[in-house]
Design a protein around this motif. Structure first.
Motif, PDB file in Angstrom:
ATOM      1  N   ALA A  22       0.465   0.832  -8.528  1.00  0.00           N
ATOM      2  CA  ALA A  22       0.312  -0.707  -8.316  1.00  0.00           C
ATOM      3  C   ALA A  22      -0.510  -1.390  -9.397  1.00  0.00           C
ATOM      4  O   ALA A  22      -0.327  -2.594  -9.564  1.00  0.00           O
ATOM      5  CB  ALA A  22       0.094  -0.861  -6.952  1.00  0.00           C
ATOM      6  N   THR A  26      -0.336  -5.349 -11.509  1.00  0.00           N
ATOM      7  CA  THR A  26      -1.173  -6.582 -10.993  1.00  0.00           C
ATOM      8  C   THR A  26      -2.142  -6.798 -12.044  1.00  0.00           C
ATOM      9  O   THR A  26      -2.932  -7.768 -11.942  1.00  0.00           O
ATOM     10  CB  THR A  26      -2.079  -5.954  -9.633  1.00  0.00           C
ATOM     11  OG1 THR A  26      -2.664  -5.179 -10.010  1.00  0.00           O
ATOM     12  CG2 THR A  26      -0.845  -6.020  -8.528  1.00  0.00           C
ATOM     13  N   ASN A  56       0.087 -12.249  -4.516  1.00  0.00           N
ATOM     14  CA  ASN A  56      -0.242 -10.438  -4.369  1.00  0.00           C
ATOM     15  C   ASN A  56      -0.721 -10.073  -5.586  1.00  0.00           C
ATOM     16  O   ASN A  56      -0.532  -8.670  -5.707  1.00  0.00           O
ATOM     17  CB  ASN A  56       0.809 -10.020  -3.553  1.00  0.00           C
ATOM     18  CG  ASN A  56       2.202  -9.961  -4.627  1.00  0.00           C
ATOM     19  OD1 ASN A  56       2.226 -10.698  -5.562  1.00  0.00           O
ATOM     20  ND2 ASN A  56       3.257  -9.435  -4.237  1.00  0.00           N
ATOM     21  N   SER A  58       1.030  -9.909  -8.323  1.00  0.00           N
ATOM     22  CA  SER A  58       2.202  -9.631  -9.116  1.00  0.00           C
ATOM     23  C   SER A  58       2.217 -10.465 -10.080  1.00  0.00           C
ATOM     24  O   SER A  58       1.786 -11.676  -9.917  1.00  0.00           O
ATOM     25  CB  SER A  58       3.453  -9.461  -8.541  1.00  0.00           C
ATOM     26  OG  SER A  58       3.951 -10.487  -7.774  1.00  0.00           O
ATOM     27  N   TRP A  75       6.852  -6.033  -9.115  1.00  0.00           N
ATOM     28  CA  TRP A  75       6.886  -6.025  -7.796  1.00  0.00           C
ATOM     29  C   TRP A  75       5.910  -4.933  -7.220  1.00  0.00           C
ATOM     30  O   TRP A  75       6.358  -3.744  -7.195  1.00  0.00           O
ATOM     31  CB  TRP A  75       8.142  -5.920  -7.187  1.00  0.00           C
ATOM     32  CG  TRP A  75       9.054  -6.960  -7.174  1.00  0.00           C
ATOM     33  CD1 TRP A  75       9.278  -7.970  -6.274  1.00  0.00           C
ATOM     34  CD2 TRP A  75       9.906  -7.501  -8.209  1.00  0.00           C
ATOM     35  NE1 TRP A  75      10.101  -8.880  -6.683  1.00  0.00           N
ATOM     36  CE2 TRP A  75      10.431  -8.652  -7.925  1.00  0.00           C
ATOM     37  CE3 TRP A  75      10.189  -6.908  -9.572  1.00  0.00           C
ATOM     38  CZ2 TRP A  75      11.435  -9.164  -8.749  1.00  0.00           C
ATOM     39  CZ3 TRP A  75      11.004  -7.379 -10.385  1.00  0.00           C
ATOM     40  CH2 TRP A  75      11.765  -8.478 -10.037  1.00  0.00           C
ATOM     41  N   PRO A  76       4.625  -5.034  -6.988  1.00  0.00           N
ATOM     42  CA  PRO A  76       3.717  -3.896  -6.813  1.00  0.00           C
ATOM     43  C   PRO A  76       4.126  -3.331  -5.311  1.00  0.00           C
ATOM     44  O   PRO A  76       3.770  -2.222  -5.092  1.00  0.00           O
ATOM     45  CB  PRO A  76       2.278  -4.448  -6.884  1.00  0.00           C
ATOM     46  CG  PRO A  76       2.555  -6.005  -6.846  1.00  0.00           C
ATOM     47  CD  PRO A  76       3.712  -6.202  -7.197  1.00  0.00           C
ATOM     48  N   GLU A  77       4.493  -4.164  -4.334  1.00  0.00           N
ATOM     49  CA  GLU A  77       4.741  -3.724  -2.984  1.00  0.00           C
ATOM     50  C   GLU A  77       5.826  -2.883  -3.363  1.00  0.00           C
ATOM     51  O   GLU A  77       6.075  -2.024  -2.176  1.00  0.00           O
ATOM     52  CB  GLU A  77       5.086  -5.011  -2.308  1.00  0.00           C
ATOM     53  CG  GLU A  77       6.364  -5.659  -2.496  1.00  0.00           C
ATOM     54  CD  GLU A  77       6.141  -6.972  -3.603  1.00  0.00           C
ATOM     55  OE1 GLU A  77       7.000  -7.663  -3.395  1.00  0.00           O
ATOM     56  OE2 GLU A  77       5.018  -6.790  -4.443  1.00  0.00           O
ATOM     57  N   PHE A  78       6.500  -2.723  -4.033  1.00  0.00           N
ATOM     58  CA  PHE A  78       7.754  -2.077  -4.182  1.00  0.00           C
ATOM     59  C   PHE A  78       7.724  -0.726  -5.660  1.00  0.00           C
ATOM     60  O   PHE A  78       8.780  -0.066  -5.737  1.00  0.00           O
ATOM     61  CB  PHE A  78       9.252  -2.553  -4.654  1.00  0.00           C
ATOM     62  CG  PHE A  78       9.375  -3.376  -3.001  1.00  0.00           C
ATOM     63  CD1 PHE A  78       9.884  -2.867  -2.196  1.00  0.00           C
ATOM     64  CD2 PHE A  78       9.404  -5.052  -3.372  1.00  0.00           C
ATOM     65  CE1 PHE A  78      10.102  -3.932  -0.959  1.00  0.00           C
ATOM     66  CE2 PHE A  78       9.734  -5.693  -2.388  1.00  0.00           C
ATOM     67  CZ  PHE A  78      10.023  -5.137  -1.175  1.00  0.00           C
ATOM     68  N   GLN A  79       6.567  -0.955  -6.231  1.00  0.00           N
ATOM     69  CA  GLN A  79       6.303   0.116  -7.234  1.00  0.00           C
ATOM     70  C   GLN A  79       7.414  -0.224  -8.393  1.00  0.00           C
ATOM     71  O   GLN A  79       7.693   0.760  -8.886  1.00  0.00           O
ATOM     72  CB  GLN A  79       6.052   1.435  -6.903  1.00  0.00           C
ATOM     73  CG  GLN A  79       4.829   1.652  -5.970  1.00  0.00           C
ATOM     74  CD  GLN A  79       4.750   3.051  -5.449  1.00  0.00           C
ATOM     75  OE1 GLN A  79       5.669   3.440  -4.925  1.00  0.00           O
ATOM     76  NE2 GLN A  79       3.762   3.552  -6.111  1.00  0.00           N
TER      77      GLN A  79
END
Length: 121
Positions: A22, A26, A56, A58, A75-79
């Motif tokens: 992540a 970011t 977030n 991104s 999209w860090p939440e989805f790597q």
């Protein structure tokens, strides 16, 4: 005169990189620094750049190159991220440079899963 029946204007690589830490997704400043160094190393000329950081952390970033463009969306939440690289072939075939750019970004992001579509335009 150019024979347009056999001329290929350039290679467009559309990429999806997955399983990325992540923090790489970011850190816009690190991405900018890497991209500037990468372009200088490969002799690509940046003529403009724009980016945006979301809540977030991104980011989306776009580089207008004399040779065409590089764009990324994270999209860090989805790597994962998507990467778009297009270099035109005005004076030379830049297909190998497109592939080199993609590989250097794959290494920078340490992506474990990579999907690449190549489109000759």
């Amino acid at each position: 005169m150019t024979d347009f029946s056999t001329y290929s204007p350039g290679l467009h690589a559309l990429c999806r990189f997955e399983q990325i830490a992540a923090e790489k997704l970011t850190q816009l400043d690190a991405f900018h620094g890497f991209t500037q160094d990468l372009c200088a190393d490969l002799g690509l000329e940046i003529v403009g750049a724009s980016s945006f950081v979301f809540e977030n952390q991104s980011y989306t970033a776009s580089y207008c190159l004399k040779e065409s463009h590089i764009c990324v969306h994270t999209w860090p939440e989805f790597q994962l991220l998507t990467l778009d690289v297009y270099l035109c072939n005005f004076l030379q075939d830049n297909s190998d440079k497109v592939r080199a750019v993609v590989e250097k970004y794959r290494t920078f992001f340490a992506a474990h899963e990579v999907s690449i579509s190549e489109v000759y335009r």
